[in-house]
Enzyme design. Sequence first.
Site, PDB file in Angstrom:
ATOM      1  N   TYR A 298       0.840  -1.196   0.000  1.00 37.24           N
ATOM      2  CA  TYR A 298       0.000   0.000   0.000  1.00 37.24           C
ATOM      3  C   TYR A 298       0.874   1.245   0.000  1.00 37.24           C
ATOM      4  CZ  TYR A 298      -4.430   2.436   0.941  1.00 37.24           C
ATOM      5  OH  TYR A 298      -5.560   3.221   0.848  1.00 37.24           O
ATOM      6  N   TYR A 349      -5.135   5.433  -7.669  1.00 39.51           N
ATOM      7  CA  TYR A 349      -5.453   5.216  -6.259  1.00 39.51           C
ATOM      8  C   TYR A 349      -6.940   4.911  -6.127  1.00 39.51           C
ATOM      9  CZ  TYR A 349      -6.259   6.247  -1.293  1.00 39.51           C
ATOM     10  OH  TYR A 349      -6.625   6.175   0.021  1.00 39.51           O
TER      11      TYR A 349
END
Length: 397
Positions: A298, A349
């Site tokens: 992440y 994203y």
Amino acid sequence: MSRNATQVAIVGVGATPYYARGQSVPQTITELAGKAILAACEDAGLSVKDIDGFAYYSGAGAGYGSQMDTAEFMETLGIPEVTFSAALTSGGGGSAGSIGLARAAILAGDATVVVTVMALQQARQRLGSVFAAAAPSPINSFLQPSGLSGPGHLMSVLTRRHMHDYGTRREAFAEIAMSQRQNASNRETALKREPMTLDDYFNARMIAEPLCLFDFCLETDGAVAVITTSLDKARDLRQKPVPVIAAAHGGNRDWGRAFGWMGMPGETFASSGHAPVAKHLYQRAGVAPADIDVALLYDHFSPMVLMQLEDYGFCKKGEGGEFVESGAIRYKGGSIPVNTHGGQLSEAYIIGMTHIREAVEQMRGTAVNQVADAELALVSGGPAALPVSGLILGRDA
């Protein structure tokens, strides 16, 4: 859990195009998510009417402001009956764990075909200033007057501490940004494909010292959906199954609210909060860091990639900077290729779901930047605060 006990697999992945922030309008959140779900069904060779479960990660909603609703999906898509609908706590920290939630529902017999979906649309509120836009509260009354108006400002505090404690250099963050941009350069779905040099990185405008523009993830609209079912059913479907080897979701209280707290003990302050999750994940999978072939970490901010490399055991605590600067995370020549799709820094994203999409493609052997002979992919979810999550996917025998 041994790998031989794997009983659940991902069978479908679908996505909308990725848009720059606000450019998905006039589509609605439901429309974006519905298109991704239909694409995932097509990928799997399933009818949307086969879906009988939804597994979400709740805190993220649909961009920390909008919401997605199972009943609305049923009405819009024509799903006749759902026997399971649940959400994990946490925002992006639940992205990897949501596949574990789907797996649990299938193993319990509560559902047979489960969808995990995330849709993001930033037309009304950009995530980069979400804390400044929030109503005052005891926590926000600490953050807002301090100028900590968005997640990146909060991340800058953890980053500076890591630099102070371990001598970490901005060159390490530059290497993360540049390597992921290189990975995105040949990926048609990526929003940022132009080359990035070290000079480009150091000449970029500073946003929250020591973090510059290229340390921040993209601000994106779009949706990604993943379909999970039993391994037995999966082997009768269109795509090569991608077994869910292990999943974990949680964390240690010492890391706590992290970004919105800053009260962590010294030994955990400059960390990603993933170390406890990593321990459980490896134990459940019966593997070690050396067994992982590709890591999808992440990357809402580049320093968090470095901290996760430490917490997941790819290098020792405090050595993440040197590890990254050595070229270890490069797709070509690295010991552990990281974010081979470009990640949230260069592809898009969608609050963690693009990483799961890439992990599935790696395990199918269809990734644009395919890691040769890859058998295990690690996916991390989050963090900004606990809980965080991890997922290990495998290649079907």
